[in-house]
Design a protein around this motif. Sequence first.
Motif, PDB file in Angstrom:
ATOM      1  N   PHE A 124      54.403   9.139  32.378  1.00  0.00           N
ATOM      2  CA  PHE A 124      55.273   9.774  33.383  1.00  0.00           C
ATOM      3  C   PHE A 124      55.315   8.963  34.683  1.00  0.00           C
ATOM      4  CE2 PHE A 124      54.678  12.597  37.164  1.00  0.00           C
ATOM      5  CZ  PHE A 124      55.975  13.042  37.320  1.00  0.00           C
ATOM      6  N   ILE A 128      58.677   7.090  36.349  1.00  0.00           N
ATOM      7  CA  ILE A 128      59.386   7.432  37.596  1.00  0.00           C
ATOM      8  C   ILE A 128      59.160   6.380  38.680  1.00  0.00           C
ATOM      9  CG2 ILE A 128      59.411   9.901  37.081  1.00  0.00           C
ATOM     10  CD1 ILE A 128      57.226  10.271  39.254  1.00  0.00           C
ATOM     11  N   ARG A 129      57.988   5.719  38.653  1.00  0.00           N
ATOM     12  CA  ARG A 129      57.687   4.756  39.718  1.00  0.00           C
ATOM     13  C   ARG A 129      58.141   3.347  39.356  1.00  0.00           C
ATOM     14  NH1 ARG A 129      52.801   6.460  42.956  1.00  0.00           N
ATOM     15  NH2 ARG A 129      52.542   8.675  42.572  1.00  0.00           N
ATOM     16  N   ASP A 253      57.714  20.855  37.950  1.00  0.00           N
ATOM     17  CA  ASP A 253      58.787  20.523  38.902  1.00  0.00           C
ATOM     18  C   ASP A 253      59.915  19.595  38.411  1.00  0.00           C
ATOM     19  OD1 ASP A 253      56.751  18.609  38.883  1.00  0.00           O
ATOM     20  OD2 ASP A 253      56.361  18.648  41.027  1.00  0.00           O
ATOM     21  N   SER A 254      59.611  18.344  38.151  1.00  0.00           N
ATOM     22  CA  SER A 254      60.710  17.405  37.885  1.00  0.00           C
ATOM     23  C   SER A 254      61.335  17.602  36.498  1.00  0.00           C
ATOM     24  CB  SER A 254      60.274  15.953  38.082  1.00  0.00           C
ATOM     25  OG  SER A 254      59.073  15.680  37.416  1.00  0.00           O
ATOM     26  N   LEU A 314      54.596  20.609  46.922  1.00  0.00           N
ATOM     27  CA  LEU A 314      55.535  19.891  46.064  1.00  0.00           C
ATOM     28  C   LEU A 314      56.735  20.742  45.672  1.00  0.00           C
ATOM     29  CD1 LEU A 314      52.679  18.306  45.611  1.00  0.00           C
ATOM     30  CD2 LEU A 314      53.923  17.278  43.731  1.00  0.00           C
ATOM     31  N   ARG A 367      53.245  13.606  51.801  1.00  0.00           N
ATOM     32  CA  ARG A 367      54.235  14.140  50.857  1.00  0.00           C
ATOM     33  C   ARG A 367      55.681  14.023  51.355  1.00  0.00           C
ATOM     34  NH1 ARG A 367      52.097  14.419  45.841  1.00  0.00           N
ATOM     35  NH2 ARG A 367      50.095  15.481  45.886  1.00  0.00           N
ATOM     36  N   PRO A 368      56.598  13.725  50.447  1.00  0.00           N
ATOM     37  CA  PRO A 368      58.004  13.543  50.823  1.00  0.00           C
ATOM     38  C   PRO A 368      58.916  14.736  50.534  1.00  0.00           C
ATOM     39  CG  PRO A 368      57.621  12.622  48.645  1.00  0.00           C
ATOM     40  CD  PRO A 368      56.314  13.242  49.082  1.00  0.00           C
ATOM     41  N   GLU A 369      58.410  15.795  49.902  1.00  0.00           N
ATOM     42  CA  GLU A 369      59.330  16.797  49.339  1.00  0.00           C
ATOM     43  C   GLU A 369      60.188  17.502  50.390  1.00  0.00           C
ATOM     44  OE1 GLU A 369      56.242  16.333  48.227  1.00  0.00           O
ATOM     45  OE2 GLU A 369      56.647  15.698  46.165  1.00  0.00           O
ATOM     46  N   TYR A 427      54.788   6.322  46.595  1.00  0.00           N
ATOM     47  CA  TYR A 427      56.064   7.013  46.819  1.00  0.00           C
ATOM     48  C   TYR A 427      56.489   7.002  48.280  1.00  0.00           C
ATOM     49  CZ  TYR A 427      52.674  10.930  47.290  1.00  0.00           C
ATOM     50  OH  TYR A 427      51.606  11.720  47.606  1.00  0.00           O
ATOM     51  N   GLU A 431      60.344   7.151  48.976  1.00  0.00           N
ATOM     52  CA  GLU A 431      60.909   8.472  49.244  1.00  0.00           C
ATOM     53  C   GLU A 431      61.178   8.737  50.734  1.00  0.00           C
ATOM     54  OE1 GLU A 431      60.424  11.731  46.684  1.00  0.00           O
ATOM     55  OE2 GLU A 431      58.746  10.855  45.630  1.00  0.00           O
ATOM     56  N   THR A 455      63.620  11.611  40.904  1.00  0.00           N
ATOM     57  CA  THR A 455      62.534  12.403  41.494  1.00  0.00           C
ATOM     58  C   THR A 455      61.637  11.549  42.376  1.00  0.00           C
ATOM     59  OG1 THR A 455      60.780  14.010  41.017  1.00  0.00           O
ATOM     60  CG2 THR A 455      60.882  12.077  39.567  1.00  0.00           C
ATOM     61  N   GLU A 456      61.622  10.247  42.174  1.00  0.00           N
ATOM     62  CA  GLU A 456      60.816   9.334  42.983  1.00  0.00           C
ATOM     63  C   GLU A 456      61.689   8.655  44.048  1.00  0.00           C
ATOM     64  OE1 GLU A 456      57.568   9.258  42.522  1.00  0.00           O
ATOM     65  OE2 GLU A 456      56.812   7.364  43.291  1.00  0.00           O
TER      66      GLU A 456
HETATM   67  C1  DMJ Z   1      56.450  11.932  43.601  1.00  0.00           C
HETATM   68  O1  DMJ Z   1      55.745  11.000  42.849  1.00  0.00           O
HETATM   69  C2  DMJ Z   1      57.571  12.487  42.782  1.00  0.00           C
HETATM   70  O2  DMJ Z   1      58.450  13.121  43.646  1.00  0.00           O
HETATM   71  C3  DMJ Z   1      57.075  13.438  41.729  1.00  0.00           C
HETATM   72  O3  DMJ Z   1      58.112  14.047  41.012  1.00  0.00           O
HETATM   73  C4  DMJ Z   1      56.190  14.517  42.304  1.00  0.00           C
HETATM   74  N1  DMJ Z   1      55.894  14.300  43.670  1.00  0.00           N
HETATM   75  C5  DMJ Z   1      55.475  12.988  44.057  1.00  0.00           C
HETATM   76  C6  DMJ Z   1      55.264  12.885  45.556  1.00  0.00           C
HETATM   77  O4  DMJ Z   1      54.680  14.003  46.099  1.00  0.00           O
END
Ligand code: DMJ
Length: 464
Positions: A124, A128-129, A253-254, A314, A367-369, A427, A431, A455-456
């Motif tokens: 995973f 995403i990364r 979440d994602s 998150l 955190r970026p959310e 991230y 992000e 999501t990233e």
């Molecule tokens: C990020 O790696 C992605 O947004 C992921 O889906 C969950 N959240 C982290 C950052 O908090």
Amino acid sequence: MNKGVKLTLKRRTFLQSLAGTLAAVPVAAKPSAMDWQAAAESVRAEMAWAWRNYVERAFGHDQIKPVSGGAEEFFFPNGPGLGLSMVEALDTLYLMGLDAELESAVSWITRNLRFDIDDYIQVFETNIRMVGGLLSGWMATKDKRLLDLAHDLATRLMPAFTKSPTGMPYRFVNLRTGAVRDPVSFPAEIGSYIPEFGTLGKAVGDTRFFDAAKAASKGCFDRRSKLDLIPDTIDIETGQWKSRRATIGPPSDSYYEYLWGGWFLFGDGDLKKWFEIFTAAALQHQAVRVGGRLWFAQVDYETGELRDHHQSELAAFYAGLLAKAGHMAHARDYLESWAVVQAKYRVLPEGFDFRTFAFERATNELRPEFADSCSALFFADRSDHWRELGRVHFENMKATSRAPYGYASIADITTGPMKQSDSCPGYWWAEQMKYYWLMFSGTKRFDYDRHYLSTEGKVLLGLK
Ligand code: DMJ
């Protein structure tokens, strides 16, 4: 050398490039007293400063240690480093017009990054990364070597899917041998592949990537309860759920984010239907109002009974997802709930009780959310209110997380000054710095009307 970036630089002088990144798109619906260009320049200056530190002290490693100036690896603690932070940063550097920095990153990646490694990697996070970062880097630079690397890496992830009896992937795969391990997994780790695998598959003409990603997501969908809810843990070999807790937060979440993403990017009607079914269930069974504020609770997946009042930081991403999907009333309400938490604590706690706001975890892993959702709502209705919330988020981050050699997670948000920890997650480069920049700058390099961010935070559609 990176042909794509070189060509870009040949076409533009540095000044043209700088002017081209700023003030091109009228992103605000009405005039505002805020000097957004100055705010954008501040973001760009912080990115350039952090990048210089990374190059001087941690180049090629996964992450800089922003307090001590050391370096650390994310995927393989004893190495090799995969240059994670620079892969994460590629499209952010492009969007900010930091073309020389982008060129040096592409040069290191194409010279050094190889995936024939006899070790297990988390499927995973790698997707995403790394796969996502290489793909958006390829789109930004047109350098096909980045696409080739993404293709090689995703191919090495494929045994996690093809060796699974249910199509839902194992959590870890050996990059060299294709051996797999860890069958107990989570919806986010099972269903966060469609945008990257679909984009890659289209680019290289191979539908197997999209098909594997969709089949994995279907594995969870097919096992939903009569309430259209899924729990957060499953054995991917037996297909048996290992918990009863349904959540829109981690570790699910994602999964939901990528059903919508798969529909938006590829027009897949099944994914749209699955997304709408799950969204209706979340709004019916998980939405809770406390003092008028909207939260999303954890519930039993078969009975809908409330299990706890925990809210993970998150989960703040969900406001943005609701906005993208057109549920603007809920999106606004949910982000406003988070704005209250920001106003109260400056930096959001990792977890808290949404009835009392008592901390469950008083840390914040940079955190970026919240910024993610601010940008999504801003893109949706162009209201300055959302980017003002994002600007406050940026200023608070600058005031609390700026360390001697970069930006740091917060070990304790209750101390004054807040206690930093010696880590800067990858991230951060992909992000929040991008979300702030896009909200404030109006860059010409981004299509504000039609885009897709993974999501990233990787731009898989909308780079110009
Ligand atoms: C990020 O790696 C992605 O947004 C992921 O889906 C969950 N959240 C982290 C950052 O908090």
